[in-house]
Design an enzyme around this catalytic site. Structure first.
Site, PDB file in Angstrom:
ATOM      1  N   LYS A  69       2.079  -3.125   7.589  1.00 16.75           N
ATOM      2  CA  LYS A  69       2.305  -3.340   6.154  1.00 16.75           C
ATOM      3  C   LYS A  69       3.750  -2.973   5.802  1.00 16.75           C
ATOM      4  O   LYS A  69       4.394  -3.657   5.012  1.00 16.75           O
ATOM      5  CB  LYS A  69       1.331  -2.511   5.305  1.00 16.75           C
ATOM      6  CG  LYS A  69      -0.072  -3.067   5.211  1.00 16.75           C
ATOM      7  CD  LYS A  69      -0.146  -4.473   4.635  1.00 16.75           C
ATOM      8  CE  LYS A  69       0.074  -4.534   3.132  1.00 16.75           C
ATOM      9  NZ  LYS A  69      -0.153  -5.905   2.594  1.00 16.75           N
ATOM     10  N   THR A 100       0.812  -1.213   0.000  1.00 17.82           N
ATOM     11  CA  THR A 100       0.000   0.000   0.000  1.00 17.82           C
ATOM     12  C   THR A 100       0.850   1.272   0.000  1.00 17.82           C
ATOM     13  O   THR A 100       2.015   1.250   0.437  1.00 17.82           O
ATOM     14  CB  THR A 100      -0.881  -0.005   1.279  1.00 17.82           C
ATOM     15  OG1 THR A 100      -1.444   1.285   1.458  1.00 17.82           O
ATOM     16  CG2 THR A 100      -0.074  -0.328   2.528  1.00 17.82           C
ATOM     17  N   ASP A 101       0.251   2.381  -0.401  1.00 15.40           N
ATOM     18  CA  ASP A 101       0.935   3.684  -0.346  1.00 15.40           C
ATOM     19  C   ASP A 101       1.067   4.200   1.091  1.00 15.40           C
ATOM     20  O   ASP A 101       1.854   5.109   1.369  1.00 15.40           O
ATOM     21  CB  ASP A 101       0.208   4.730  -1.211  1.00 15.40           C
ATOM     22  CG  ASP A 101      -1.251   4.956  -0.828  1.00 15.40           C
ATOM     23  OD1 ASP A 101      -1.729   4.348   0.146  1.00 15.40           O
ATOM     24  OD2 ASP A 101      -1.918   5.742  -1.525  1.00 15.40           O
ATOM     25  N   GLU A 102       0.282   3.611   2.020  1.00 14.00           N
ATOM     26  CA  GLU A 102       0.262   4.149   3.390  1.00 14.00           C
ATOM     27  C   GLU A 102       1.586   3.967   4.115  1.00 14.00           C
ATOM     28  O   GLU A 102       1.830   4.622   5.131  1.00 14.00           O
ATOM     29  CB  GLU A 102      -0.855   3.487   4.206  1.00 14.00           C
ATOM     30  CG  GLU A 102      -2.202   3.756   3.615  1.00 14.00           C
ATOM     31  CD  GLU A 102      -3.331   3.730   4.616  1.00 14.00           C
ATOM     32  OE1 GLU A 102      -3.067   3.712   5.827  1.00 14.00           O
ATOM     33  OE2 GLU A 102      -4.485   3.732   4.163  1.00 14.00           O
ATOM     34  N   TYR A 115      -1.925  -0.152  11.215  1.00 11.85           N
ATOM     35  CA  TYR A 115      -2.075  -0.862   9.931  1.00 11.85           C
ATOM     36  C   TYR A 115      -0.871  -0.604   9.029  1.00 11.85           C
ATOM     37  O   TYR A 115      -0.229  -1.529   8.522  1.00 11.85           O
ATOM     38  CB  TYR A 115      -3.365  -0.425   9.215  1.00 11.85           C
ATOM     39  CG  TYR A 115      -3.336  -0.715   7.731  1.00 11.85           C
ATOM     40  CD1 TYR A 115      -3.341  -2.030   7.263  1.00 11.85           C
ATOM     41  CD2 TYR A 115      -3.254   0.320   6.791  1.00 11.85           C
ATOM     42  CE1 TYR A 115      -3.273  -2.306   5.899  1.00 11.85           C
ATOM     43  CE2 TYR A 115      -3.182   0.055   5.431  1.00 11.85           C
ATOM     44  CZ  TYR A 115      -3.199  -1.260   4.992  1.00 11.85           C
ATOM     45  OH  TYR A 115      -3.121  -1.533   3.649  1.00 11.85           O
TER      46      TYR A 115
HETATM   47  O1  DAU Z   1      -4.086   4.051   0.491  1.00 18.09           O
HETATM   48  C1  DAU Z   1      -4.295   2.673   0.393  1.00 18.09           C
HETATM   49  C2  DAU Z   1      -5.069   2.265   1.574  1.00 18.09           C
HETATM   50  O2  DAU Z   1      -6.366   2.786   1.401  1.00 18.09           O
HETATM   51  C3  DAU Z   1      -5.143   0.784   1.824  1.00 18.09           C
HETATM   52  O3  DAU Z   1      -3.859   0.307   2.081  1.00 18.09           O
HETATM   53  C4  DAU Z   1      -6.026   0.509   3.017  1.00 18.09           C
HETATM   54  O4  DAU Z   1      -6.161  -0.859   3.206  1.00 18.09           O
HETATM   55  C5  DAU Z   1      -7.364   1.127   2.804  1.00 18.09           C
HETATM   56  O5  DAU Z   1      -8.147   0.942   3.960  1.00 18.09           O
HETATM   57  C6  DAU Z   1      -7.267   2.591   2.454  1.00 18.09           C
HETATM   58  O6  DAU Z   1      -6.929   3.399   3.588  1.00 18.09           O
HETATM   59  P1  DAU Z   1      -7.706   4.740   3.918  1.00 18.09           P
HETATM   60  O7  DAU Z   1      -7.631   4.959   5.361  1.00 18.09           O
HETATM   61  O8  DAU Z   1      -7.290   5.839   3.013  1.00 18.09           O
HETATM   62  O9  DAU Z   1      -9.193   4.240   3.443  1.00 18.09           O
HETATM   63  P2  DAU Z   1     -10.618   4.484   4.075  1.00 18.09           P
HETATM   64  O10 DAU Z   1     -11.606   3.991   3.067  1.00 18.09           O
HETATM   65  O11 DAU Z   1     -10.745   3.980   5.451  1.00 18.09           O
HETATM   66  O12 DAU Z   1     -10.709   6.084   4.128  1.00 18.09           O
HETATM   67  C7  DAU Z   1     -10.551   6.862   2.968  1.00 18.09           C
HETATM   68  C8  DAU Z   1     -10.611   8.312   3.407  1.00 18.09           C
HETATM   69  O13 DAU Z   1     -11.938   8.604   3.846  1.00 18.09           O
HETATM   70  C9  DAU Z   1      -9.699   8.648   4.569  1.00 18.09           C
HETATM   71  O14 DAU Z   1      -9.235   9.987   4.451  1.00 18.09           O
HETATM   72  C10 DAU Z   1     -10.614   8.558   5.784  1.00 18.09           C
HETATM   73  C11 DAU Z   1     -11.951   9.000   5.226  1.00 18.09           C
HETATM   74  N1  DAU Z   1     -13.145   8.401   5.856  1.00 18.09           N
HETATM   75  C12 DAU Z   1     -13.179   7.053   6.019  1.00 18.09           C
HETATM   76  C13 DAU Z   1     -14.280   6.453   6.612  1.00 18.09           C
HETATM   77  C14 DAU Z   1     -14.316   4.957   6.817  1.00 18.09           C
HETATM   78  C15 DAU Z   1     -14.207   9.218   6.229  1.00 18.09           C
HETATM   79  O15 DAU Z   1     -14.180  10.451   6.034  1.00 18.09           O
HETATM   80  N2  DAU Z   1     -15.300   8.621   6.802  1.00 18.09           N
HETATM   81  C16 DAU Z   1     -15.371   7.270   7.017  1.00 18.09           C
HETATM   82  O16 DAU Z   1     -16.400   6.806   7.572  1.00 18.09           O
END
Ligand code: DAU
Length: 353
Positions: free
Chosen positions: A160, A130-132, A156
């Site tokens: 990774k 992942t980019d994270e 996380y």
């Molecule tokens: O960047 C790659 C990564 O993307 C993967 O390695 C991870 O497995 C994957 O979970 C994802 O990480 P993020 O934390 O960026 O994804 P997430 O979908 O949880 O959140 C995307 C963005 O949206 C982040 O800035 C947090 C925000 N968010 C997330 C949730 C769940 C919200 O604003 N509200 C929410 O309820």
């Protein structure tokens, strides 16, 4: 035959389905945790075999499986992946992402060492990451390139990052033919609804609040999952052993901008009699240490292996919404007891209802 770990999860499922469509036989090894669904792979027929196995568990089950199946490649997708869950309970991430990867590397090393010379030379282990691992980028920072220092912030991302280091160490120390890919945020079919985009779709279809963390101005580089899968298959086919490839579309919308587009697509495809979907948006408590921006430079993958994304954000989001609309049985099954418990633990009662 190729072996895919985590093949019943989101990216794994899409990878297995694409590989099968290309005529591959696939052995899936999956712990069948909360985000996996066995049914995802049912229409793969005889070309897909699923074995329920936790990579982190000690024992020789994986060694026996490798010896019996004799895969020509292993793609390691299995991981705990949700940042918020890693904050709430990091131990599962250490077990799955670090111990699981370590045990996989050791089992694959033993298998690969015993292969006849020609098969050993052709064998590949692709570690999917992942980019994270690079941590947060400031708005003016250039996108990360392969080889940049790792600065993970969440449990996380730290696990990774550790798994990437393990995979590269096994390549350098033991000569195991490992390749590593780091990809940006994926979205598309079969994604468990805890992640931002499927969560928004799921909530919107039920007329529930759409939770936005903090100010919603965080930036992610969204990639439609099929584009990621094509990159993985390409790296497996033609990538250089020991190399790392970044996979990204090079986009930088804020969460609010993506949400806005998603709401517009939902309004077009499934209008709500009560009014526009965007009226459901609620700003909720932010994630601790929430990374502001991720961005990857994917020039190497594009130049050396001729990959580029086929979907724009607009076309990918529309495909995704259409898929969820056509697969209500799937997301209702995914949004079961575990999901409801998670929502209640993470979000304000208004959202979790
Ligand atoms: O960047 C790659 C990564 O993307 C993967 O390695 C991870 O497995 C994957 O979970 C994802 O990480 P993020 O934390 O960026 O994804 P997430 O979908 O949880 O959140 C995307 C963005 O949206 C982040 O800035 C947090 C925000 N968010 C997330 C949730 C769940 C919200 O604003 N509200 C929410 O309820």
């Amino acid at each position: 035959m190729i072996l895919v770990t985590g093949g019943a999860g989101f990216i794994g499922t899409n990878l297995v389905r694409a590989a099968v469509a290309r005529g591959e036989e696939v052995l899936v090894v999956d712990r069948l945790g909360y985000a996996a669904q066995e049914a995802n792979l049912e229409d793969g027929g005889a070309r897909v075999r699923l074995v329920a196995l936790d990579l982190a568990a000690p024992g020789d089950a994986l060694d026996r499986l490798l010896a019996e199946a004799r895969p020509r490649a292993v793609v390691h997708c299995a991981a705990e992946t949700h940042v918020d869950r890693s904050i709430a309970g990091p131990e599962a991430f250490v077990a799955s992402n670090l111990v699981g990867t370590f045990r996989l590397l050791e089992a694959v090393r033993a298998y690969w060492t015993g292969l006849p010379e020609e098969e050993g030379r052709a064998f590949r282990l692709l570690h999917v990451s992942t980019d994270e691992v690079y941590g947060s980028r400031a708005p003016e920072d250039p996108p990360n390139r392969e080889g940049d220092p790792y600065e993970p912030t969440s449990p996380y991302a730290a696990t990774k990052a550790g798994s990437d280091h393990l995979a590269r160490a096994w390549q350098r120390t033991y000569g195991l033919p490992v390749l590593v890919t780091n990809c940006t945020n994926n979205y598309g079919p079969y994604q468990y609804p805890e992640k931002f985009l499927p969560l928004v779709i799921h909530q919107a279809l039920r007329g529930r609040p759409l939770p936005v963390y903090g100010d919603g101005r965080q930036v992610r580089d969204w990639l439609y999952v099929d584009d990621h899968v094509r990159a993985l298959l390409r790296v497996l086919e033609a990538g250089t052993v020991g190399a790392t490839y970044h996979v990204s579309a090079g986009l930088g919308p804020t969460n609010l901008e993506v949400l806005e587009r998603l709401c517009a697509i939902l309004d077009r495809l499934r209008p709500r009699p009560e009014g526009p979907t965007r009226a459901l948006v609620r700003h909720v408590t932010d994630r601790p240490a929430h990374d502001r921006r991720y961005a990857l430079d994917s020039t190497r993958l594009r130049r050396e292996l001729g990959w580029r994304p086929e979907e724009s954000l607009e076309s990918g989001l529309e495909k995704t919404v259409r898929w969820y609309l056509a697969h209500e049985d799937w997301w209702r099954r995914a949004a079961g007891e575990d999901f409801r418990r998670w929502l209640a633990a993470r979000y304000e009662p208004e959202v979790a209802r």
